[in-house]
Design a protein around this motif. Structure first.
Motif, PDB file in Angstrom:
ATOM      1  N   ALA A 109      19.163  31.685  45.764  1.00  0.00           N
ATOM      2  CA  ALA A 109      20.181  32.675  46.122  1.00  0.00           C
ATOM      3  C   ALA A 109      21.468  32.001  46.571  1.00  0.00           C
ATOM      4  N   ALA A 110      21.343  30.913  47.335  1.00  0.00           N
ATOM      5  CA  ALA A 110      22.531  30.209  47.826  1.00  0.00           C
ATOM      6  C   ALA A 110      23.355  29.658  46.668  1.00  0.00           C
ATOM      7  N   VAL A 111      22.684  29.036  45.721  1.00  0.00           N
ATOM      8  CA  VAL A 111      23.381  28.470  44.566  1.00  0.00           C
ATOM      9  C   VAL A 111      24.005  29.575  43.720  1.00  0.00           C
ATOM     10  N   GLU A 112      23.281  30.668  43.520  1.00  0.00           N
ATOM     11  CA  GLU A 112      23.805  31.762  42.701  1.00  0.00           C
ATOM     12  C   GLU A 112      25.106  32.298  43.281  1.00  0.00           C
ATOM     13  N   ASP A 113      25.118  32.518  44.606  1.00  0.00           N
ATOM     14  CA  ASP A 113      26.337  33.020  45.242  1.00  0.00           C
ATOM     15  C   ASP A 113      27.484  32.032  45.104  1.00  0.00           C
ATOM     16  N   ASN A 114      27.211  30.764  45.378  1.00  0.00           N
ATOM     17  CA  ASN A 114      28.278  29.759  45.332  1.00  0.00           C
ATOM     18  C   ASN A 114      28.751  29.490  43.907  1.00  0.00           C
ATOM     19  N   ARG A 115      27.837  29.576  42.951  1.00  0.00           N
ATOM     20  CA  ARG A 115      28.225  29.413  41.547  1.00  0.00           C
ATOM     21  C   ARG A 115      29.211  30.498  41.151  1.00  0.00           C
ATOM     22  N   GLU A 116      28.887  31.746  41.490  1.00  0.00           N
ATOM     23  CA  GLU A 116      29.768  32.856  41.140  1.00  0.00           C
ATOM     24  C   GLU A 116      31.109  32.746  41.855  1.00  0.00           C
ATOM     25  N   ASN A 117      31.091  32.366  43.131  1.00  0.00           N
ATOM     26  CA  ASN A 117      32.330  32.266  43.905  1.00  0.00           C
ATOM     27  C   ASN A 117      33.284  31.209  43.360  1.00  0.00           C
ATOM     28  N   ASN A 118      32.736  30.240  42.618  1.00  0.00           N
ATOM     29  CA  ASN A 118      33.573  29.174  42.074  1.00  0.00           C
ATOM     30  C   ASN A 118      33.826  29.314  40.578  1.00  0.00           C
ATOM     31  N   GLY A 119      33.390  30.437  40.010  1.00  0.00           N
ATOM     32  CA  GLY A 119      33.664  30.679  38.600  1.00  0.00           C
ATOM     33  C   GLY A 119      32.903  29.777  37.652  1.00  0.00           C
ATOM     34  N   ILE A 120      31.727  29.317  38.088  1.00  0.00           N
ATOM     35  CA  ILE A 120      30.891  28.467  37.237  1.00  0.00           C
ATOM     36  C   ILE A 120      30.007  29.355  36.375  1.00  0.00           C
ATOM     37  N   ALA A 121      30.001  29.136  35.087  1.00  0.00           N
ATOM     38  CA  ALA A 121      29.194  29.944  34.172  1.00  0.00           C
ATOM     39  C   ALA A 121      27.707  29.723  34.434  1.00  0.00           C
TER      40      ALA A 121
END
Length: 328
Positions: free
Chosen positions: A220-232
């Motif tokens: 969950a932590a990675v998913e949130d941070n991935r989205e917040n940084n615009g990582i596909a």
């Protein structure tokens, strides 16, 4: 909402039996305070940043139970309204009964009142934006100032389980990653946590990242941070499991696939990880490690060399060390 906190002075060896006995009368969710040292596995599983040495175990323990208080001053014990005196009497009765079976210590009971706290979000007051050289690390609840618009910005919400990037070990890894990332870099991030090292690498231009972690909360932590940084989604994959001992995880991660492996973990774990992770590295691949307190530098360097890697650089920040090596 208000709560009554019942604190029981006891002994470490009595913790489990007291918790079990009080559960039967409606007291649940004990908070345990003692000085028992963490096992190596516990340290590995809960690692955020390096844990300092604590005081010696003296056998003492405190168990705390929280009971909701109603508007009319009664307490809800197992959903039934009772008085504070009734709860204390029941706890005292249970403790006296247990004295026949084990040493429960003094069994003294203290009662405090505490306000309801948003434990999940309360930690946010302690995490604010900061810089790692020219990089701005900022949580989602803060705005990027006009003066920082031209900086590289890394949006990180660590959550309650992982580090923020403020620790020296994370910063050492980031500085080393800058030196080796290319547009074609395939990265493996062991102990990914919040995903900060992988996300930074992808923002720097890396092609793809795989993270592994023991804690399912990393997903969950990675998913949130991935989205917040615009990582596909396809750029950053996370796997839960122990890459050191679980061959299924090793197989999923793949062999000789990675240009860079980064691991910001305890030195003792790096010693076990290094001979395994060599197989994931491509020939000439780069191995970046940190999480190493200065008096463990020699131990990690020795493990790296024993695995057939060539040490390229050892860097320092405060009392922490990063060892960067290359696969021959």
């Amino acid at each position: 909402m208000k709560w009554k906190k019942f604190r029981i002075q006891t002994r470490v060896e009595a913790e489990d039996i007291i918790i079990s006995a009080l559960y039967d009368i409606g007291l649940e969710g004990a908070q345990i305070e003692d000085k028992v040292p963490l096992t190596a596995l516990e340290k590995e599983q809960m690692f955020v940043d390096i844990l300092p040495e604590g005081p010696g175990d003296d056998g003492a323990a405190v168990l705390s139970f929280f009971v909701e208080e109603t508007q009319d001053g009664l307490l809800l014990l197992g959903g039934v309204p009772v008085t504070q005196e009734d709860v204390r009497a029941r706890v005292e009765e249970v403790l006296e009964g247990l004295r026949c079976f084990c040493d429960i210590g003094t069994g003294n009971i203290e009662v405090d009142e505490t306000e309801d706290i948003d434990w999940i979000n309360n930690w946010k007051q302690y995490f604010h934006q900061f810089y790692i050289d020219d990089l701005l690390v900022i949580p989602s609840w803060e705005e990027v100032a006009a003066k920082d618009q031209d900086r590289m910005v890394l949006h990180i919400d660590p959550g309650t389980a992982f580090g923020t990037g403020m620790h020296e070990t994370t910063q050492l890894c980031i500085r080393q990653l800058k030196k080796f990332i290319t547009p074609n870099t395939q990265l493996l991030d062991v102990g990914t946590g919040s995903g900060i090292l992988s996300i930074f690498s992808l923002l720097q231009g890396a092609g793809h990242a795989v993270g592994t972690d023991l804690d399912p909360c990393a997903l969950a932590a990675v998913e949130d941070n991935r989205e917040n940084n615009g990582i596909a989604p396809g750029q950053f994959e996370v796997m839960i499991g122990d890459i050191i001992t679980d061959t299924a995880v090793q197989d999923r991660v793949g062999y000789e696939k990675y240009d860079i492996v980064v691991a910001n973990i305890l030195a003792e774990v790096l010693v076990c990880l290094t001979p395994v992770i060599v197989r994931q590295l491509k020939p000439k691949g780069i191995y970046i490690t940190s999480g190493i307190i200065d008096d463990k530098e020699g131990t990690v360097v020795e493990a790296v060399r024993a695995a057939g890697l060539t040490v390229l650089e050892v860097t320092y920040q405060g009392e922490w060390v990063s060892v960067t090596a290359q696969k021959n």
